[in-house]
Scaffold this motif. Structure first.
Motif, PDB file in Angstrom:
ATOM      1  N   LEU A  65       0.854  -1.180   0.000  1.00 29.38           N
ATOM      2  CA  LEU A  65       0.000   0.000   0.000  1.00 29.38           C
ATOM      3  C   LEU A  65       0.891   1.230   0.000  1.00 29.38           C
ATOM      4  O   LEU A  65       1.715   1.403   0.894  1.00 29.38           O
ATOM      5  N   LEU A  66       0.761   2.053  -1.031  1.00 29.79           N
ATOM      6  CA  LEU A  66       1.491   3.322  -1.118  1.00 29.79           C
ATOM      7  C   LEU A  66       0.470   4.430  -0.930  1.00 29.79           C
ATOM      8  O   LEU A  66      -0.445   4.567  -1.747  1.00 29.79           O
ATOM      9  N   ASP A  67       0.603   5.170   0.166  1.00 28.95           N
ATOM     10  CA  ASP A  67      -0.357   6.218   0.473  1.00 28.95           C
ATOM     11  C   ASP A  67      -1.786   5.645   0.451  1.00 28.95           C
ATOM     12  O   ASP A  67      -2.721   6.275  -0.039  1.00 28.95           O
ATOM     13  N   GLY A  68      -1.914   4.406   0.940  1.00 31.23           N
ATOM     14  CA  GLY A  68      -3.221   3.763   1.039  1.00 31.23           C
ATOM     15  C   GLY A  68      -3.681   3.020  -0.207  1.00 31.23           C
ATOM     16  O   GLY A  68      -4.669   2.298  -0.163  1.00 31.23           O
ATOM     17  N   LYS A  69      -2.975   3.198  -1.324  1.00 32.13           N
ATOM     18  CA  LYS A  69      -3.380   2.553  -2.583  1.00 32.13           C
ATOM     19  C   LYS A  69      -2.729   1.192  -2.746  1.00 32.13           C
ATOM     20  O   LYS A  69      -1.524   1.055  -2.552  1.00 32.13           O
ATOM     21  N   ASP A  70      -3.528   0.197  -3.118  1.00 30.86           N
ATOM     22  CA  ASP A  70      -3.016  -1.163  -3.290  1.00 30.86           C
ATOM     23  C   ASP A  70      -2.338  -1.293  -4.657  1.00 30.86           C
ATOM     24  O   ASP A  70      -2.998  -1.446  -5.690  1.00 30.86           O
ATOM     25  N   ILE A  71      -1.011  -1.242  -4.639  1.00 31.82           N
ATOM     26  CA  ILE A  71      -0.228  -1.195  -5.876  1.00 31.82           C
ATOM     27  C   ILE A  71      -0.361  -2.485  -6.692  1.00 31.82           C
ATOM     28  O   ILE A  71      -0.303  -2.468  -7.916  1.00 31.82           O
ATOM     29  N   GLY A  72      -0.559  -3.607  -6.003  1.00 34.94           N
ATOM     30  CA  GLY A  72      -0.691  -4.903  -6.688  1.00 34.94           C
ATOM     31  C   GLY A  72      -1.942  -5.003  -7.547  1.00 34.94           C
ATOM     32  O   GLY A  72      -2.035  -5.872  -8.410  1.00 34.94           O
TER      33      GLY A  72
END
Ligand code: ADP
Ligand code: ADP
Length: 231
Positions: A65-72
């Motif tokens: 999670l980058l800044d809450g966003k699921d990068i996968g």
């Protein structure tokens, strides 16, 4: 909430019949405003981790999670968008465009981001000023020393106001005096609130950060662990 939340990340390569766990169950949280070094020898998984943190690659399993966003869960276009918005890259070999001046190099990511000419110039000059190079704005990379070129690259990385500065062996091509200057700039930027992740194989460099994590055989250890004890 931490800017980076990585849990149980796996990245596996198959080489012939061999399976290499380049990242083996990696978990780490990084807070906004941290200055963290990730240290490891050659082949330990640093580039793989950097590519992951920098959204150049995606995990095989586990979550990032980058800044809450699921990068996968992003497709390639979404990944590129997040990368451009959130990450400022700094490389060992500066990666400046040789035909552009220092100022133009710093302006380039802003041009791609659609920022107006006037604002590009203002923000690029502000960036060069932050790294103490405003008076060299019109110089080409070949007219600058290695340390100065890296400062231009840092200003370029800052231009888009990224959430994270991700530096891969930023002093690897510099002598020790110039390396110290670059680290000092990184410390100053951190004091200004920038989150910095520094990837290196050099303990003296890693020690300059406020937190050190080691990587060995794709596994992380807080405080450097055994690896640093053995260096
Ligand atoms: P470092 O950056 O610390 O040198 P890497 O992340 O490049 O380490 O590599 C970690 C491990 O993964 C190594 O054993 C390496 O050989 C392997 N590896 C990395 N990239 C690939 C690839 N594209 N194909 C196969 N194996 C790879
Ligand atoms: P720094 O310590 O900032 O890296 P140096 O002491 O290496 O700078 O260089 C001093 C000056 O010499 C710099 O201001 C730069 O303009 C000039 N210079 C250094 N290397 C080169 C080069 N390869 N080509 C042109 N000018 C250079």
């Amino acid at each position: 909430k931490p800017i980076i939340q990585i849990s149980n990340l796996m990245k596996t390569y198959r080489l012939g019949g061999e399976t290499v766990h380049a990242l083996n169950n990696v978990s780490i949280e990084i807070e906004k405003g941290e200055f963290i070094a990730i240290i490891g020898p050659s082949g330990s998984g640093k580039s793989t981790l950097m590519n992951m943190i920098g959204c150049l690659d995606q995990p095989h399993s586990g979550t990032y999670l980058l800044d809450g966003k699921d990068i996968g869960k992003l497709n390639d276009n979404q990944l590129a968008t997040i990368r451009n918005r959130k990450i400022g890259f700094i490389f060992q070999n500066f990666n400046l465009l040789t035909k552009l001046t220092a100022l133009e190099n710093v302006e380039l990511p802003l041009l791609y981001a659609g920022v107006s000419a006037k604002e590009r110039r203002e923000r690029a000059l502000e960036g060069l000023n932050k790294v103490g190079l405003k008076e060299r704005a019109g110089h080409l990379p070949t007219q600058l020393s290695g340390g100065q070129q890296q400062r231009v690259a840092i200003a370029r990385a800052l231009a888009g106001n990224p959430a994270i500065l991700l530096a891969d062996e930023p002093t690897g091509a510099l002598d020790s005096k110039t390396s110290k200057e670059i680290l000092l700039i990184m410390k100053e930027l951190n004091e200004l609130g920038h989150t910095i992740i520094l990837i290196t194989h050099d303990l003296a460099i890693a020690k300059q950060a406020n937190r050190m994590v080691s990587i060995q055989d794709g596994q992380l250890q807080e405080n450097g662990g055994e690896l640093v004890g053995n260096l």
